[in-house]
Design an enzyme around this catalytic site. Structure first.
Site, PDB file in Angstrom:
ATOM      1  N   TYR A 165       0.829  -1.208   0.000  1.00  0.00           N
ATOM      2  CA  TYR A 165       0.000   0.000   0.000  1.00  0.00           C
ATOM      3  C   TYR A 165       0.866   1.263   0.000  1.00  0.00           C
ATOM      4  O   TYR A 165       0.571   2.231  -0.713  1.00  0.00           O
ATOM      5  CB  TYR A 165      -0.902  -0.040   1.224  1.00  0.00           C
ATOM      6  CG  TYR A 165      -1.948   1.039   1.314  1.00  0.00           C
ATOM      7  CD1 TYR A 165      -3.007   1.105   0.411  1.00  0.00           C
ATOM      8  CD2 TYR A 165      -1.905   1.988   2.335  1.00  0.00           C
ATOM      9  CE1 TYR A 165      -3.988   2.082   0.518  1.00  0.00           C
ATOM     10  CE2 TYR A 165      -2.870   2.969   2.455  1.00  0.00           C
ATOM     11  CZ  TYR A 165      -3.905   3.013   1.544  1.00  0.00           C
ATOM     12  OH  TYR A 165      -4.869   3.987   1.660  1.00  0.00           O
ATOM     13  N   LYS A 168       0.738   4.066  -2.973  1.00  0.00           N
ATOM     14  CA  LYS A 168       0.317   5.433  -2.693  1.00  0.00           C
ATOM     15  C   LYS A 168       1.446   6.440  -2.905  1.00  0.00           C
ATOM     16  O   LYS A 168       1.202   7.572  -3.362  1.00  0.00           O
ATOM     17  CB  LYS A 168      -0.239   5.537  -1.269  1.00  0.00           C
ATOM     18  CG  LYS A 168      -1.572   4.824  -1.084  1.00  0.00           C
ATOM     19  CD  LYS A 168      -2.648   5.346  -2.042  1.00  0.00           C
ATOM     20  CE  LYS A 168      -4.033   4.852  -1.699  1.00  0.00           C
ATOM     21  NZ  LYS A 168      -5.072   5.340  -2.634  1.00  0.00           N
TER      22      LYS A 168
END
Length: 310
Positions: free
Chosen positions: A155, A159
C-alpha cells in the site's frame, strides 16, 4: 464553484470515501459515472445520487485493466456527452509484514491502486487532450504513502507512486489545461474502523454523533464527507491554477504536503569515500535524519477504552 454541465468519473465509489466524493460532485451539478466491483453497491450509489436530483450511471468492473479504464471513459461520453473530471479512488488492502507478504498480496494492491490509477488517468487524459477543453485529474493518496506504515509495504509503495505520477502528469498535461493533484484523506472508513486508536471517533461517526474535537482538530480525522469539499474544489474552475500538489484533508484540517527536498548538503573535494562519509556523518548528517511512520499523541484519558477486568 458550480460543476453544472461537467461530467465526472469516480472509481471505487460504491461506498465509503468514493461514494462521498461522487455524491458531492453530483450536488455541485456534475453528472457522475460511479464505479465499483459490487453491482448492488454501484446501483445503490446511483440511486442515492438520482434521489437527490443528480445524474449518474454505473460501471461495474475492477479497476486495473485497460479495458475498465476505456469502458469508464466511453460510458461518460456516451451517457453524458463529455468527460471533465476523474477521481481515482478505487483500492484494496492486503496488509501483512514484509516477510509474510506473498506475491499475490503485493501484486493485487499494486494492480488496483497504482496500475488502476495509471490506466484510468491515461484513458481520461487522452480523451481530455483530444476534446481540447481541459480537465481535472484527482488521485487519492494516503498518509502511508507519505510516511510509511507498519505492515503496508504494498500500500505504501502504491500510494507513494501515485503522488510521484501526479507530479509528472502536472507537467505533461499543463499545456492541455488539465490539472493533476493528489488528495491525502484521513477519515473514518472501513479501513480505519479496525484501528483501536480511532475507536472513539469511529463509534461516534457510526452513531451519527459529532466526533470528539481531539480527533477532528488535533489529528485532522473526520468523516468521509469532510474530505469531499476539497475534491469538489479541485474539480472546479476555481482550482485552475492548482496542479502537481499533494493536499491532506480530514476533520477540521487541510494541509499542503511538501515535495521531497534535500535537508542537508555537503561537499568533499575529490568525492566521498566510505571513510569520508563516516568521518563527516555525526557532525554534518546525523542531526538531519528523517523520522518514519505517523506519530500520534496519547489519547486524552476520557477517550481511552476502559481497561479490561482482570
Amino acid at each position: 464553484m458550480s460543476l453544472e454541465g461537467k461530467v465526472a468519473i469516480v472509481t471505487g465509489s460504491g461506498r465509503g470515501l468514493g461514494l462521498a466524493y461522487a455524491q458531492e460532485l453530483a450536488r455541485q451539478g456534475a453528472a457522475v459515472v460511479v464505479n465499483d466491483v459490487d453491482a448492488q453497491a454501484a446501483a445503490d450509489a446511483v440511486a442515492s445520487i438520482e434521489a437527490a436530483g443528480g445524474r449518474a450511471a454505473a460501471v461495474v468492473a475492477p479497476v486495473g485493466p485497460t479495458e475498465t479504464a476505456t469502458q469508464l471513459v466511453e460510458t461518460a461520453v456516451a451517457t453524458f456527452g463529455r468527460l471533465d473530471i476523474l477521481v481515482t479512488n478505487a483500492g484494496v488492502l492486503r496488509d501483512t509484514v514484509l516477510w509474510k507478504m506473498s506475491d499475490d498480496d503485493f501484486d493485487t494492491v499494486i494492480n488496483v491502486h497504482l496500475r488502476g490509477t495509471f490506466t484510468c488517468v491515461r484513458a481520461a487524459a487522452t480523451h481530455m487532450r483530444e476534446a481540447g477543453e481541459g480537465g481535472r485529474i484527482i488521485c487519492i493518496g494516503s498518509p502511508t504513502g507519505q510516511r510509511g506504515n507498519f505492515g503496508q509495504t504494498n500500500y505504501a509503495a502504491a500510494k507513494a507512486g501515485i503522488v510521484g505520477m501526479v507530479r509528472t502528469w502536472a507537467m505533461e498535461l499543463a499545456r492541455a489545461n488539465i490539472t493533476a493533484n493528489a488528495v491525502i484523506p484521513v477519515a473514518a472508513t472501513a479501513m480505519t474502523a479496525t484501528v483501536p486508536y480511532f475507536a472513539a471517533a469511529v463509534e461516534a461517526d457510526a452513531k451519527g454523533e459529532p466526533m470528539p474535537a481531539f480527533f477532528r482538530h488535533d489529528l485532522g480525522f473526520g468523516t468521509a464527507d469532510d474530505v469531499s469539499g476539497v475534491i469538489a474544489f479541485l474539480a472546479s474552475d476555481a482550482a485552475a491554477g492548482v496542479t502537481g500538489q499533494a493536499i491532506g484533508v480530514g476533520g477540521d484540517r487541510v494541509q499542503l504536503w511538501s515535495h521531497p527536498q534535500p535537508t542537508v548538503t555537503a561537499y568533499h573535494d575529490g568525492g566521498w569515500s566510505a571513510s569520508d562519509v563516516a568521518d563527516a556523518w555525526d557532525a554534518q548528517f546525523a542531526g538531519h535524519l528523517e523520522t518514519v511512520g505517523e506519530k500520534f499523541p496519547p489519547l486524552p484519558a476520557e477517550l481511552q477504552a476502559p481497561a479490561p477486568d482482570a
